[in-house]
Write an enzyme that holds these catalytic residues in place. Structure first.
Site, mmCIF file in Angstrom:
data_model
loop_
_atom_site.group_PDB
_atom_site.id
_atom_site.type_symbol
_atom_site.label_atom_id
_atom_site.label_comp_id
_atom_site.label_asym_id
_atom_site.label_seq_id
_atom_site.Cartn_x
_atom_site.Cartn_y
_atom_site.Cartn_z
ATOM 1 N N ASP A 123 -11.328 2.214 4.089
ATOM 2 C CA ASP A 123 -11.487 0.825 3.706
ATOM 3 C C ASP A 123 -12.922 0.596 3.953
ATOM 4 O OD1 ASP A 123 -9.046 -0.451 3.380
ATOM 5 O OD2 ASP A 123 -8.459 -0.819 5.656
ATOM 6 N N GLN A 168 -4.573 -2.249 9.705
ATOM 7 C CA GLN A 168 -4.308 -3.534 9.337
ATOM 8 C C GLN A 168 -4.896 -4.580 10.131
ATOM 9 O OE1 GLN A 168 -3.219 -3.826 5.852
ATOM 10 N NE2 GLN A 168 -3.727 -5.859 6.152
ATOM 11 N N LYS A 209 0.836 -1.251 0.001
ATOM 12 C CA LYS A 209 0.041 -0.033 -0.023
ATOM 13 C C LYS A 209 0.796 1.320 0.086
ATOM 14 C CE LYS A 209 -3.671 -2.469 2.385
ATOM 15 N NZ LYS A 209 -4.516 -2.841 3.517
#
Ligand code: NDP
Length: 285
Positions: A121, A98, A54
């Site tokens: 997200d 994460q 990312k």
């Protein structure tokens, strides 16, 4: 006749190029550089790889990015404080935590703490709720990537029977909602579905996200159907999908390969979400 291959790698590269160009325009017109912060707790090797990928992708499109690597011993209160700090930062437009988090951290509480306007997200209940209601909001990258692949491959969804196998909150469920918003007739399957092969055979568009290597075989697929394989499974050192590609490619009309299908789309869509978050931070004139 073998199916048309939907090339996710090429489509994702195209999206990244679009994001790069639009990022340059945003900077030029408003002096804003999209900023993405990733929070990673512990030293799970797979999570490390994802966060590194990312970060590289951010650099490639001209974003600012930073990583907060916290030790596995981090307390829930410390992690929440880190998220709140990032919520308050004007230079950070997107925040991602994460997953999975090490025990005993409570992931849902952490996700609930992210400002929904920075939740690139799309896991915050506000954004999930917006998706259910058909309102604009952030949608998780993988389902968004599935829909973008279908769009760019010019697969007609209106009135078509779309079958999604897998009902996770991160992939299956949001994918079903997005397909519904495109006027498909949607069936959402899971581990208790009766006659899964029969249901799959009735699909014009079949999306498979179960995490079972090569479970969906060619004889589960209606001739000419479009097959999107979300699965990522490591088998004897090779990455394979949830669909048995060699038999499926002979029956389907169009199919995504693994690797090189949905996988590269997830990060591309995360970048697009972050760009959108940065754009929405521009004060109205
Ligand atoms: P989860 O484990 O969270 O969910 C799996 C779903 O599949 C569940 O709904 C489960 O049903 C269902 N399922 C499991 N076994 C069967 C079965 N035998 N028959 C029917 N349904 C079954 O997985 P994710 O949604 O997170 O991921 C799915 C796959 O996609 C994995 O291979 C993962 O690696 C991959 N993935 C790929 C991404 C990408 O970027 N391409 C991103 C995220 C995931 P039930 O609810 O009843 O238990």
């Amino acid at each position: 006749m073998a199916a048309k291959i939907i090339d996710g790698k090429a489509i994702a590269a195209q999206i990244r190029a679009e994001v790069r160009q639009e990022t340059a325009t945003l900077k030029e017109q408003h002096g804003i550089v999209p900023g993405l912060a990733a929070v990673i707790v512990g030293d799970d090797p797979a999570s490390r790889i994802y966060v590194n990928n990312k970060r590289k992708a951010c650099a490639e499109v001209g974003f600012y990015s930073e990583e907060h690597a916290l030790p596995a011993t981090t307390s829930q209160a410390e992690l929440l404080a880190q998220v709140r700090d990032l919520n308050a930062r004007p230079d950070i437009h997107g925040i991602l935590v994460q997953l999975p988090l090490p025990e005993p951290l409570n992931a849902q509480e952490v996700l609930d703490t992210i400002d929904p306007a920075k939740d690139v997200d799309g896991f915050h209940p506000v954004n999930m709720g917006r998706l259910v209601l058909g309102l604009p909001g952030f949608v998780p990258g993988t389902p968004l990537g599935v829909l973008e692949l279908l769009k760019r491959a010019e697969i007609d969804l209106k009135g078509k029977h779309a079958v999604v196998v897998g009902r996770s909150n991160t992939v299956g469920k949001p994918t079903a909602l997005l397909l519904l918003a495109q006027h498909a007739t949607v069936t959402l399957c899971h581990s208790r579905t009766v006659d899964l092969p029969g249901v799959c055979r009735s699909a014009d568009v079949l999306v498979v996200a179960i995490g079972r290597a090569q479970m969906v075989r060619g004889d589960w697929i209606r001739p000419g159907a479009t097959v999107i394989d979300v699965g990522i499974n490591r088998v004897e050192g090779k990455v394979v999908g949830d669909v048995h590609f060699p038999s499926a490619v002979e029956v389907a009309g169009a199919i995504t390969p693994v690797p090189g299908g949905v996988g590269p789309m997830t990060v591309a869509m995360l970048l697009r979400n972050t760009l959108q978050a940065a754009r929405q931070s521009v004060p109205p004139r």
